[in-house]
Design an enzyme around this catalytic site. Structure first.
Site, short mmCIF file in Angstrom:
data_model
loop_
_atom_site.label_atom_id
_atom_site.label_comp_id
_atom_site.label_asym_id
_atom_site.label_seq_id
_atom_site.Cartn_x
_atom_site.Cartn_y
_atom_site.Cartn_z
N ARG A 221 0.84 -1.20 0.00
CA ARG A 221 0.00 0.00 0.00
C ARG A 221 0.88 1.25 0.00
O ARG A 221 1.95 1.27 0.62
CB ARG A 221 -0.90 0.03 1.24
CG ARG A 221 -2.07 -0.94 1.18
CD ARG A 221 -3.10 -0.55 0.12
NE ARG A 221 -4.25 -1.45 0.10
CZ ARG A 221 -4.40 -2.46 -0.77
NH1 ARG A 221 -3.48 -2.71 -1.68
NH2 ARG A 221 -5.48 -3.21 -0.74
N HIS A 269 -0.77 0.11 -9.86
CA HIS A 269 -1.48 -0.82 -8.94
C HIS A 269 -2.02 -2.04 -9.72
O HIS A 269 -3.23 -2.29 -9.75
CB HIS A 269 -2.63 -0.10 -8.21
CG HIS A 269 -3.07 -0.81 -6.97
ND1 HIS A 269 -3.52 -0.17 -5.85
CD2 HIS A 269 -3.13 -2.13 -6.67
CE1 HIS A 269 -3.85 -1.04 -4.92
NE2 HIS A 269 -3.62 -2.26 -5.40
P1 NAP Z 1 -1.84 -11.60 4.96
O1 NAP Z 1 -2.01 -12.99 4.51
O2 NAP Z 1 -2.81 -11.06 5.96
O3 NAP Z 1 -0.35 -11.46 5.52
C1 NAP Z 1 0.09 -10.38 6.25
C2 NAP Z 1 1.49 -10.64 6.75
O4 NAP Z 1 2.00 -9.43 7.31
C3 NAP Z 1 1.55 -11.69 7.85
O5 NAP Z 1 2.68 -12.48 7.71
C4 NAP Z 1 1.67 -10.85 9.12
O6 NAP Z 1 2.37 -11.47 10.19
C5 NAP Z 1 2.50 -9.69 8.61
N1 NAP Z 1 2.32 -8.52 9.48
C6 NAP Z 1 1.20 -7.84 9.78
N2 NAP Z 1 1.47 -6.85 10.65
C7 NAP Z 1 2.79 -6.90 10.89
C8 NAP Z 1 3.66 -6.14 11.72
N3 NAP Z 1 3.21 -5.13 12.47
N4 NAP Z 1 4.96 -6.48 11.73
C9 NAP Z 1 5.44 -7.52 11.00
N5 NAP Z 1 4.65 -8.28 10.19
C10 NAP Z 1 3.35 -7.97 10.15
O7 NAP Z 1 -1.89 -10.59 3.72
P2 NAP Z 1 -1.68 -10.93 2.17
O8 NAP Z 1 -2.87 -11.59 1.62
O9 NAP Z 1 -0.37 -11.59 2.01
O10 NAP Z 1 -1.67 -9.45 1.55
C11 NAP Z 1 -0.73 -8.47 1.94
C12 NAP Z 1 -1.12 -7.10 1.35
O11 NAP Z 1 -0.80 -7.06 -0.04
C13 NAP Z 1 -2.60 -6.76 1.36
O12 NAP Z 1 -3.00 -6.30 2.64
C14 NAP Z 1 -2.69 -5.67 0.32
O13 NAP Z 1 -2.52 -4.41 0.90
C15 NAP Z 1 -1.52 -5.96 -0.60
N6 NAP Z 1 -1.96 -6.33 -1.98
C16 NAP Z 1 -1.53 -5.57 -3.03
C17 NAP Z 1 -1.89 -5.91 -4.32
C18 NAP Z 1 -1.42 -5.14 -5.50
O14 NAP Z 1 -1.93 -5.36 -6.61
N7 NAP Z 1 -0.46 -4.27 -5.38
C19 NAP Z 1 -2.71 -7.04 -4.54
C20 NAP Z 1 -3.13 -7.78 -3.45
C21 NAP Z 1 -2.74 -7.41 -2.15
P3 NAP Z 1 1.80 -12.81 10.92
O15 NAP Z 1 1.95 -13.89 9.87
O16 NAP Z 1 2.72 -13.00 12.05
O17 NAP Z 1 0.38 -12.53 11.27
C1 GLV Z 2 -5.25 -5.15 -4.10
O1 GLV Z 2 -4.62 -4.19 -3.87
C2 GLV Z 2 -5.80 -6.02 -3.10
O2 GLV Z 2 -5.81 -5.67 -1.92
O3 GLV Z 2 -6.26 -7.12 -3.49
#
Ligand code: NAP
Ligand code: GLV
Length: 306
Positions: A221, A269
């Site tokens: 983000r 994005h």
């Molecule tokens: P997720 O499965 O919820 O994973 C989040 C990870 O971040 C977990 O490993 C968590 O730790 C860690 N985390 C959270 N807070 C933390 C902190 N304070 N310190 C250290 N580690 C922390 O999320 P995801 O599905 O992988 O997605 C991640 C993000 O990618 C989304 O929230 C979104 O913003 C972004 N995204 C971007 C796009 C794009 O097109 N650019 C597309 C999709 C998603 P724990 O494992 O210990 O809980």
């Molecule tokens: C994209 O940014 C998502 O959160 O899936």
């Protein structure tokens, strides 16, 4: 009972088509055309106008159209009893891992430089096996990216909030291990969710903890990044550059300095965009579960904010 789509900033046509294809009898409405807000119990949402959920007195579930839910929980007026779900989808993970791999290879092989300089000038390059990539956020997407990088011979480390054991990845967790994690990360990939703890995490002292010449990739983000700090450490030569897919303001304004900085790659994005066709089945499954009073899938912990 009606199923409402709220997506004022992104055309929901593909969602409507995918929902109708899977569930032709669904009582589907699209905001702002809502006959009776009190009948709405389930909303599929992307960047809703803050404050509107007050009007939906019987709302039970807000399903994010994406993996992130920061656009939902940043609205502080959503009652606590409403469950928030997010997307977990194999295609989304595949797209993210291919995107991050492409950015890293483009950087290591100096492709942007070769393509822009119009000159026959070979450069030396670093091999994946000599490159340590640190991933911040070892959740669904972070682990997917790690697996893809390991398949391509990179050395991968990961940082998360809680301790993790992931095959082939050296893992770190918590604030106390952050510096150690950063120290050897030649490439840093941010895949954290946006929370009150992670906002502005990509800032000067973090960049300075990276080795000189490191490259930063932000695909999470825009609010994770302190933009002026990034420009400063790139301009003073500490960082080799950055690839940014997400921004504080999207679309990135035309006058923004990122556009002109040759060491910053900008993409709009697009790292991984939810495919309604692959995701609609899980959205409808949760809708049915809600109606039957069953436990939902991919529910977000509102206290943790992700
Ligand atoms: P997720 O499965 O919820 O994973 C989040 C990870 O971040 C977990 O490993 C968590 O730790 C860690 N985390 C959270 N807070 C933390 C902190 N304070 N310190 C250290 N580690 C922390 O999320 P995801 O599905 O992988 O997605 C991640 C993000 O990618 C989304 O929230 C979104 O913003 C972004 N995204 C971007 C796009 C794009 O097109 N650019 C597309 C999709 C998603 P724990 O494992 O210990 O809980
Ligand atoms: C994209 O940014 C998502 O959160 O899936």
């Amino acid at each position: 009972m009606s199923f409402l789509i709220i997506s004022p900033k992104k055309d929901p046509k593909a969602w409507i088509e995918a929902l109708k294809a899977e569930a032709p009898d669904l009582d589907l409405e699209v905001y702002p055309q809502v006959k009776d807000p009190s009948k709405v119990e389930y909303v599929l949402s992307w960047r809703h106008p803050h404050g509107i959920y007050r009007d939906f007195k019987n709302l039970k579930v807000i399903a994010s159209m994406g993996a992130g839910i920061d656009h939902i929980i940043s609205d502080k007026e959503i009652p606590e009893h409403i469950q928030i779900t997010r997307v977990v989808d194999e295609q989304l993970t595949k797209d993210m891992s291919v995107f991050v791999l492409s950015l890293i290879l483009e950087h290591l092989r100096n492709l942007a430089q070769h393509h822009s300089q119009n000159e026959w000038k070979p450069t030396s390059y670093q091999l994946p096996e000599d490159t340590q990539v640190g991933i911040m956020g070892m959740g669904v997407l972070g682990v997917g990216v790690a697996e893809k990088l390991i398949q391509n011979k990179f050395n991968v480390t990961g940082w998360s909030r809680t301790k993790k054991e992931i095959l082939g990845v050296t893992t770190y967790h918590g604030d106390e291990q952050l510096e150690e994690f950063l120290r050897e990360s030649r490439v840093l990939v941010n895949l954290l969710p946006l929370t009150s703890e992670t906002k502005n995490v990509l800032q000067k002292s973090l960049f300075e903890a990276l080795p000189k010449g490191a490259f930063v990739i932000n695909v999470a983000r825009g609010e994770h990044l302190v933009e002026d700090d990034l420009i400063e450490v790139i301009n003073n030569g500490h960082l080799a550059g950055a690839a940014l897919d997400v921004f504080r303001k999207e679309p990135l304004p035309r006058e923004h300095p990122f556009w002109k900085n040759k060491k910053i790659r900008v993409s709009p994005h697009i790292a991984s965009i939810t495919n309604p066709v692959t995701v609609v089945p899980q959205i409808l499954e949760n809708y049915e579960r809600m109606k039957e009073g069953k436990e939902l899938k991919n529910v977000v912990d509102r206290e943790k904010e992700y």
